[in-house]
Scaffold this active site. Structure first.
Site, PDB file in Angstrom:
ATOM      1  N   GLU A   1       8.342 -20.389 -59.989  1.00 52.05           N
ATOM      2  CA  GLU A   1       8.325 -20.466 -61.496  1.00 52.05           C
ATOM      3  C   GLU A   1       7.313 -19.628 -62.167  1.00 52.05           C
ATOM      4  O   GLU A   1       6.759 -20.263 -63.051  1.00 52.05           O
ATOM      5  CB  GLU A   1       8.830 -21.747 -62.131  1.00 52.05           C
ATOM      6  CG  GLU A   1      10.046 -22.339 -61.566  1.00 52.05           C
ATOM      7  CD  GLU A   1      10.370 -23.721 -62.198  1.00 52.05           C
ATOM      8  OE1 GLU A   1       9.492 -24.500 -62.769  1.00 52.05           O
ATOM      9  OE2 GLU A   1      11.580 -24.155 -62.222  1.00 52.05           O
TER      10      GLU A   1
ATOM     11  N   GLU B   1       5.503 -31.353 -71.327  1.00 51.86           N
ATOM     12  CA  GLU B   1       6.706 -30.888 -70.753  1.00 51.86           C
ATOM     13  C   GLU B   1       7.625 -31.890 -70.300  1.00 51.86           C
ATOM     14  O   GLU B   1       7.389 -32.813 -69.431  1.00 51.86           O
ATOM     15  CB  GLU B   1       6.143 -29.747 -69.472  1.00 51.86           C
ATOM     16  CG  GLU B   1       7.398 -29.020 -69.032  1.00 51.86           C
ATOM     17  CD  GLU B   1       6.907 -27.861 -68.399  1.00 51.86           C
ATOM     18  OE1 GLU B   1       5.835 -27.220 -68.560  1.00 51.86           O
ATOM     19  OE2 GLU B   1       7.669 -27.231 -67.479  1.00 51.86           O
TER      20      GLU B   1
ATOM     21  N   GLU C   1      14.947 -35.614 -67.434  1.00 50.15           N
ATOM     22  CA  GLU C   1      15.077 -34.210 -67.858  1.00 50.15           C
ATOM     23  C   GLU C   1      16.636 -33.925 -68.006  1.00 50.15           C
ATOM     24  O   GLU C   1      17.031 -33.432 -68.729  1.00 50.15           O
ATOM     25  CB  GLU C   1      14.397 -33.383 -66.981  1.00 50.15           C
ATOM     26  CG  GLU C   1      14.618 -31.819 -67.364  1.00 50.15           C
ATOM     27  CD  GLU C   1      13.899 -30.872 -66.306  1.00 50.15           C
ATOM     28  OE1 GLU C   1      13.052 -31.441 -65.586  1.00 50.15           O
ATOM     29  OE2 GLU C   1      13.950 -29.679 -66.400  1.00 50.15           O
TER      30      GLU C   1
ATOM     31  N   ASP D   1      16.811 -29.733 -57.997  1.00 51.39           N
ATOM     32  CA  ASP D   1      15.651 -29.837 -58.965  1.00 51.39           C
ATOM     33  C   ASP D   1      16.360 -31.045 -59.934  1.00 51.39           C
ATOM     34  O   ASP D   1      16.689 -31.177 -61.346  1.00 51.39           O
ATOM     35  CB  ASP D   1      15.632 -28.748 -59.889  1.00 51.39           C
ATOM     36  CG  ASP D   1      14.381 -28.877 -60.967  1.00 51.39           C
ATOM     37  OD1 ASP D   1      13.957 -29.857 -60.783  1.00 51.39           O
ATOM     38  OD2 ASP D   1      14.299 -27.845 -61.887  1.00 51.39           O
TER      39      ASP D   1
ATOM     40  N   ARG E   1      20.028 -21.130 -53.618  1.00 52.90           N
ATOM     41  CA  ARG E   1      18.825 -21.835 -53.885  1.00 52.90           C
ATOM     42  C   ARG E   1      18.330 -23.057 -52.910  1.00 52.90           C
ATOM     43  O   ARG E   1      17.249 -23.227 -52.470  1.00 52.90           O
ATOM     44  CB  ARG E   1      18.751 -21.915 -55.440  1.00 52.90           C
ATOM     45  CG  ARG E   1      17.590 -22.745 -55.660  1.00 52.90           C
ATOM     46  CD  ARG E   1      17.461 -22.774 -57.214  1.00 52.90           C
ATOM     47  NE  ARG E   1      16.508 -23.779 -57.514  1.00 52.90           N
ATOM     48  CZ  ARG E   1      16.307 -24.117 -58.924  1.00 52.90           C
ATOM     49  NH1 ARG E   1      16.882 -23.844 -59.782  1.00 52.90           N
ATOM     50  NH2 ARG E   1      15.586 -25.359 -59.339  1.00 52.90           N
TER      51      ARG E   1
ATOM     52  N   ARG F   1       2.949 -29.025 -54.000  1.00 49.53           N
ATOM     53  CA  ARG F   1       4.389 -29.098 -54.152  1.00 49.53           C
ATOM     54  C   ARG F   1       5.217 -28.109 -53.322  1.00 49.53           C
ATOM     55  O   ARG F   1       4.831 -26.796 -53.461  1.00 49.53           O
ATOM     56  CB  ARG F   1       4.657 -28.890 -55.767  1.00 49.53           C
ATOM     57  CG  ARG F   1       4.081 -30.291 -56.375  1.00 49.53           C
ATOM     58  CD  ARG F   1       4.108 -29.930 -57.823  1.00 49.53           C
ATOM     59  NE  ARG F   1       5.425 -30.651 -58.429  1.00 49.53           N
ATOM     60  CZ  ARG F   1       6.387 -29.883 -59.051  1.00 49.53           C
ATOM     61  NH1 ARG F   1       6.099 -28.590 -59.699  1.00 49.53           N
ATOM     62  NH2 ARG F   1       7.546 -30.670 -59.373  1.00 49.53           N
TER      63      ARG F   1
HETATM   64  C1  GCU Z   1      11.763 -28.082 -63.443  1.00 50.92           C
HETATM   65  C2  GCU Z   1      11.510 -28.403 -64.955  1.00 50.92           C
HETATM   66  C3  GCU Z   1      10.242 -27.594 -65.308  1.00 50.92           C
HETATM   67  C4  GCU Z   1       9.089 -28.085 -64.250  1.00 50.92           C
HETATM   68  C5  GCU Z   1       9.756 -27.828 -62.904  1.00 50.92           C
HETATM   69  C6  GCU Z   1       8.839 -28.281 -61.833  1.00 50.92           C
HETATM   70  O1  GCU Z   1      12.289 -26.718 -63.286  1.00 50.92           O
HETATM   71  O2  GCU Z   1      12.591 -27.865 -65.684  1.00 50.92           O
HETATM   72  O3  GCU Z   1       9.838 -27.950 -66.507  1.00 50.92           O
HETATM   73  O4  GCU Z   1       8.088 -27.224 -64.534  1.00 50.92           O
HETATM   74  O5  GCU Z   1      11.121 -28.479 -62.666  1.00 50.92           O
HETATM   75  O6  GCU Z   1       9.095 -29.346 -61.416  1.00 50.92           O
HETATM   76  O7  GCU Z   1       7.734 -27.876 -61.367  1.00 50.92           O
END
Ligand code: GCU
Length: 612
Positions: free
Chosen positions: A238, A113, A345, A317, A288, A271
């Site tokens: 998320e 990822e 990223e 982020d 946010r 986290r």
């Molecule tokens: C960002 C990222 C994700 C990741 C997330 C995280 O949103 O785009 O891919 O999972 O950060 O830090 O958990």
């Protein structure tokens, strides 16, 4: 070219590390024999702390004396000094942070990822698949910059990563054994709802069946890998499962897991990345950046002693420019870790050049190193022959290790050292030119991307390339709310109130238009396009100027690189990527300028071309 020669900043170590070395002191002796230009030997100093070391002159050479792992760090420090021509360190050395962690977002299907350096170095097809030689080389990279913890699977724990701490434990133990001589301990990301895969009807942290499940799980993990570091958790974030489902706090969730690992000396890294990712863009009250502080600050003092709360450097982020996260200042009774992202990223995806030390020096101005107890970074490693995609992206891992060992402002020295170690045969003038280019690269990238702290003007699909409105009507809480008179979010007391989360000095600095840094102006304030900046330019003119300058500087970087006699294949890889960066910089420049002109109607004061 052999893999060993492509081992980034260790090209002076010519031979692959042999398989049979068991202890860090053996690796240290091997490396010194390979890389030292004078007599040098490694020995364990009885009674020395595990990671401490010292360098003692002996005749024409040196003794590296250290604790079990310290001796390894001392050996690399001596090699670094010998190969950069710097004076070796004197006196006893110890790391500032005990836990220096790399978080790899590797999935077991082999994808990574946000990975920009190829596929996973150790996963493929739902299981482990690696070349042990390569893993040893990676261990060497870790040890040479002092990193000591590797989390090997994605924080988003996708099936079958749950099996890592179940029936795949023997494989995990084999992997741990390869990295042990390099002083690296393993950690895995775990799924908060994992007991439910095993027939437990709930994942409620206060339910004794859940607690029992994790206790048994931890017993088995540490029986297989006695020096296992701990678990990393992304919860209620998320769409990940977490304690909120059961009406429990994140302290209750983290402590349940922490108690399972505590008898084994394990750590639980939790986290602090919680926000509403299903926001209605019409909602102007929810902001946010406020989310992490609101969730965690009230929990200060409630976490067990072996919990580390891992906080991203900024409140959004990993954007190009964010203020420091206010959560760091709100939790004096909690062990915090600073989380950085080496994977580029939002910062050019290892196509664009983006050296991070200048950014970390700035962060250190606002975040005294003792505010946090540990550091972690999202990895930029992958299976590419050079490990990093872009040859220069290696600098960011090296620099992270250096900051993690000894956090203080020193961008020039770190960048110069990396260039010297990586390209020993470049003439001095070329090395200086490359170091200067790298030191400037973050500023250049910032000039041509989202301006003045706005963030999120990037394509939502892959987070690469300009899209000024791409995130605007989405559910991610990421808005600039441009209209024809103004742009930006007011985060002062008169607006969302976010600035009030900071200690007074920082709050005052950000809230006042007289003291808010230009780079963060539109992060904290909503301003008209004709707002007059401190230097007399209007806001929109500043945006135009920055974007034209960013493009011009990218073109100058391309010319510098073209003239630089980098060794092959780095040269070809670098030139191919700077070609793409140049195209991207033009795209960013034209699109952002056009966006601002369409809204403001303002012409460029210098008559440069802005597309209609
Ligand atoms: C960002 C990222 C994700 C990741 C997330 C995280 O949103 O785009 O891919 O999972 O950060 O830090 O958990």
């Amino acid at each position: 070219m052999s893999e060993t020669q492509r081992l980034s900043w260790l090209p002076f170590l010519k031979q692959p590390v042999p398989a049979g070395l068991r202890e860090p002191v053996q690796v240290a002796a091997f490396e010194l024999a390979q890389g030292a230009s004078c007599p040098a030997r490694a020995e364990i100093g009885p009674g020395m702390e595990d990671e401490a070391w010292e360098l003692l002159p002996e005749g024409e050479g040196w003794i590296v004396r250290g604790g079990r792992r310290g001796v390894l760090y001392g050996a690399y420090a001596l090699l670094e000094a010998l190969h950069t021509g710097r004076k070796p360190w004197s006196g006893l050395q110890k790391p500032f942070y005990a836990d220096r962690m790399l978080n790899c977002w590797d999935n077991m299907d082999g994808s990574v990822e946000r990975g920009y350096a190829g596929r996973s170095l150790w996963f493929e097809n739902g299981g482990f698949a690696y070349d042990p030689k390569r893993i040893r080389q990676m261990g060497r990279l870790f040890a040479s910059c002092g990193l000591n913890v590797l989390c090997l699977n994605n924080v988003n724990v996708h099936w079958p990563a749950q099996r890592l701490i179940a029936d795949m434990l023997p494989k995990l133990a084999e992997f741990a054994a390869i990295l042990r001589p390099f002083g690296v301990r393993l950690m895995t990301s775990v799924d908060f709802s994992q007991p439910m895969r095993d027939g437990v009807p709930t994942a409620d942290p206060l339910d004794s069946r859940v607690q029992d499940w994790w206790n048994v799980c931890a017993d088995r993990v540490w029986a297989a890998i006695p020096d296992f570091f701990g678990f990393l958790v992304k919860a209620d974030s998320e769409h990940r499962p977490g304690p909120f489902t059961y009406g429990r706090t994140h302290a209750e969730g983290a402590n349940m897991l922490a108690r399972a690992v505590a008898p084994h000396g394990g750590k639980l890294v939790w986290r602090a990345f919680v926000y509403n990712c299903q926001q209605d863009w019409r909602d102007t009250k929810t902001d946010r950046p406020c989310a992490a502080y609101e969730t965690y600050a009230p929990l200060d003092g409630q976490f067990d002693g072996n919990v580390i709360l891992q906080v991203k450097n900024g409140p959004f982020d990993f954007q190009v420019r964010e203020p420091v996260s206010p959560t760091f200042f709100a939790m004096p009774r909690t062990d915090l870790a600073l989380e950085l992202q080496l994977a580029q990223e939002y910062t050019g995806q290892q196509i664009d050049i983006y050296a991070m030390p200048p950014m970390w020096d700035e962060l250190l101005q606002d975040l005294p190193p003792q505010t946090v107890k540990a550091v972690a970074a999202v990895s930029n490693l992958g299976r590419d022959a050079n490990f990093f995609g872009h040859p220069f992206a290696a600098l960011n891992l090296f620099a992270f290790g250096e900051y993690a060992w000894y956090p203080c402002v020193r961008r020039e020295q770190i960048v110069r050292d990396w260039v010297r170690l990586t390209y020993p045969d470049l003439p001095d003038g070329d090395r200086a030119a490359l170091a200067a280019l790298l030191l400037d690269s973050r500023h250049v990238y910032e000039l041509y991307t989202a301006p003045l702290g706005l963030c999120w003007m990037v394509s939502p699909n892959n987070h690469y390339g300009p899209s000024p409105d791409g995130y605007e009507y989405q559910a991610w809480g990421t808005y600039h709310r441009a209209d024809r008179s103004a742009i930006g979010i007011d985060r002062t007391g008169g607006g969302t109130g976010y600035a009030a989360q900071y200690p007074d000095a920082l709050r005052a600095r950000y809230e006042s238009l007289d003291t808010c840094p230009d780079e963060l102006l539109l992060f904290f304030h909503r301003l008209p396009y004709d707002y007059v900046m401190r230097d007399g330019r209007t806001l929109v003119q500043r945006v135009y100027d920055d974007h034209f300058e960013g493009l011009a500087r990218t073109e100058a970087m391309a010319e510098t690189l073209e003239a630089l006699p980098l060794p092959s294949p780095d040269r070809e890889e670098v030139l191919e990527r700077i070609g793409r960066q140049r195209t991207d910089a033009r795209e960013w420049c034209d699109i952002i300028n056009s966006f601002f002109r369409r809204f403001s109607g303002a012409e460029d004061a210098h008559g440069r071309r802005i597309y209609p």
